[in-house]
Design a protein around this motif. Structure first.
Motif, PDB file in Angstrom:
ATOM      1  N   TYR A 179       1.009  -0.991   0.074  1.00 43.01           N
ATOM      2  CA  TYR A 179       0.158  -0.058  -0.067  1.00 43.01           C
ATOM      3  C   TYR A 179       1.063   1.253   0.013  1.00 43.01           C
ATOM      4  CZ  TYR A 179      -3.434  -3.649   1.083  1.00 43.01           C
ATOM      5  OH  TYR A 179      -4.200  -4.370   0.990  1.00 43.01           O
ATOM      6  N   GLU A 182      -1.951   5.132  -0.291  1.00 43.42           N
ATOM      7  CA  GLU A 182      -3.311   5.049   0.691  1.00 43.42           C
ATOM      8  C   GLU A 182      -3.520   3.591   0.914  1.00 43.42           C
ATOM      9  OE1 GLU A 182      -6.821   7.520  -1.063  1.00 43.42           O
ATOM     10  OE2 GLU A 182      -5.650   7.101  -3.010  1.00 43.42           O
ATOM     11  N   ASP A 183      -3.931   3.905   2.560  1.00 48.23           N
ATOM     12  CA  ASP A 183      -4.031   2.552   3.109  1.00 48.23           C
ATOM     13  C   ASP A 183      -5.011   1.544   2.616  1.00 48.23           C
ATOM     14  OD1 ASP A 183      -2.103   3.787   5.295  1.00 48.23           O
ATOM     15  OD2 ASP A 183      -3.780   4.378   6.485  1.00 48.23           O
ATOM     16  N   ASN A 215     -11.160  11.033  -4.302  1.00 49.54           N
ATOM     17  CA  ASN A 215     -10.079  11.887  -4.032  1.00 49.54           C
ATOM     18  C   ASN A 215     -10.476  13.069  -4.840  1.00 49.54           C
ATOM     19  OD1 ASN A 215      -8.863  10.106  -2.593  1.00 49.54           O
ATOM     20  ND2 ASN A 215      -7.445   9.508  -3.862  1.00 49.54           N
ATOM     21  N   GLU A 220      -2.872  11.845  -4.634  1.00 49.69           N
ATOM     22  CA  GLU A 220      -2.540  10.533  -4.194  1.00 49.69           C
ATOM     23  C   GLU A 220      -1.914   9.492  -5.472  1.00 49.69           C
ATOM     24  OE1 GLU A 220      -5.330  12.294  -1.157  1.00 49.69           O
ATOM     25  OE2 GLU A 220      -5.021  12.130  -3.504  1.00 49.69           O
ATOM     26  N   GLU A 224       1.740   7.834  -6.282  1.00 49.32           N
ATOM     27  CA  GLU A 224       2.070   6.710  -6.757  1.00 49.32           C
ATOM     28  C   GLU A 224       2.803   6.463  -8.024  1.00 49.32           C
ATOM     29  OE1 GLU A 224      -0.370   2.345  -7.057  1.00 49.32           O
ATOM     30  OE2 GLU A 224      -0.958   3.829  -5.612  1.00 49.32           O
ATOM     31  N   GLN A 348       2.695  13.806  -0.260  1.00 41.26           N
ATOM     32  CA  GLN A 348       2.219  12.800   0.313  1.00 41.26           C
ATOM     33  C   GLN A 348       3.088  11.731   0.981  1.00 41.26           C
ATOM     34  OE1 GLN A 348      -0.958  11.640  -0.430  1.00 41.26           O
ATOM     35  NE2 GLN A 348      -1.151  13.848  -1.147  1.00 41.26           N
TER      36      GLN A 348
END
Length: 360
Positions: A179, A182-183, A215, A220, A224, A348
């Motif tokens: 992850y 985001e969790d 979002n 986010e 990534e 982030q």
């Protein structure tokens, strides 16, 4: 009618200019998506302007020049994803079987229950690797029949539309689910061993989109992509990154990913291969992606038939061709783009060190 045309031209201009702003709000980043549609709107406006506004009026020349500028700007983004452009990746239809790597990527849409249709596509096309997105426990139960022929698996069934599964005929080493930003949004990472014995570093991604219901910003998703790009650019291994990136191929953020990573896009010069939305032909964009390092050439790439999801599957046949490295030019970043990428990751609080490096 002149007022209507002027208003339409103004809206077109705003939709064209706003994405130049690097603000991550979904309203701004969402305008990266419909560039082809906006180009078609510009093409439709031009004859209306010519035939309905007197040429002697200054308004005519203003709206015509603005519309032509918008058209050129939108085409500048989308034309590389047509056959009018030079192919970025060399074609290789005669690769040795042991050097082939065929990957099918399919966002299944969690409520969709047409698993048999997807399984039939897998049986027909015989991919080495199947990557599914949005797959929950029900989908895992249906797809597990593939394990007889595709025994190497990574499984992460989730009920939040971000479940993910990988089924592979080829051996997977150092497989890991992580992850990154985001969790509740997983990514998968593994080393794939080709039949030739060559090892390929693979990353399977499905970041969340910028939208008012998920979002509100693309921060986010962008983070990534940035950290995966920074991680793979230092690798000497062959690399493949694939998945539903919830971003279009021609967006500034996807281009940033390509430049940071040095990965190639086999769609450039071949077609858009729009995979979403499967039910609305006028609202289709290339959201499902496969990028690879210069170690590969491409045998074929195709969008597969509808199977009940809002996405079409994407099937890409690569050929491991190490001697093609010098014949294929990788994209590169400038100082401003590196600074932008750094700010995205820092916001982030995530870095390239957070990305698994199978085989390194």
């Amino acid at each position: 009618m002149t007022l209507f045309i002027c208003i339409a031209t103004g809206i077109l201009a705003l939709a064209t200019v706003l994405p130049l702003w690097r603000n991550p709000h979904w309203l701004v980043r969402g305008l990266d998506f419909p560039r082809l549609q906006l180009a078609l709107i510009a093409l439709a406006l031009i004859p209306l302007q010519i035939f309905l506004i007197p040429w002697t009026q200054p308004t005519f020349w203003i709206v015509l020049i603005v519309t032509l500028g918008c058209l050129c700007r939108q085409l500048w983004w989308v034309l590389p994803y047509t056959r009018l452009w030079r192919a970025e990746v060399k074609h290789n239809p005669n690769a040795k079987p042991e050097h082939n790597l065929t990957i099918m990527t399919a966002n299944v849409l969690t409520p969709n229950r047409q698993a048999d249709t997807l399984l039939a596509l897998v049986k027909k096309h015989q991919p080495d690797i199947l990557v599914t997105l949005e797959s929950d426990q029900w989908w895992q139960d249906q797809l597990d029949v593939l394990e007889a022929d595709m025994p190497y698996c990574i499984k992460c069934p989730l009920d939040n539309l971000y479940g993910m599964h990988v089924y592979s005929r080829l051996e997977l080493k150092e497989a890991e689910t992580r992850y990154l930003v985001e969790d509740d949004i997983p990514s998968m990472h593994a080393q794939v061993i080709l039949h030739s014995g060559d090892a390929v570093r693979a990353h399977f991604l499905h970041p969340a989109p910028p939208s008012p219901t998920e979002n509100p910003e693309s921060a986010e998703r962008d983070a990534e992509l940035v950290v995966v790009a920074k991680s793979v650019v230092e690798s000497d291994q062959p690399v493949v990154v694939t998945g539903d990136l919830n971003d279009v191929a021609w967006s500034a953020t996807t281009q940033l990913f390509r430049k940071l990573s040095g990965l190639l896009d086999p769609r450039i010069g071949r077609g858009m291969f729009n995979t979403f939305h499967a039910k609305y032909p006028f609202l289709r964009w290339p959201l499902d992606h496969l990028f690879h390092s210069r170690h590969f050439t491409v045998s074929s790439i195709e969008r597969l038939p509808y199977f009940g999801s809002d996405h079409f599957p994407l099937l890409t046949r690569l050929a491991f061709t190490p001697n093609a490295k010098e014949k294929q030019e990788e994209p590169s970043t400038d100082r401003d783009e590196k600074s932008w990428a750094k700010s995205i990751a820092q916001e982030q609080e995530v870095g390239a060190d957070d990305v698994p490096e199978p085989g390194e």
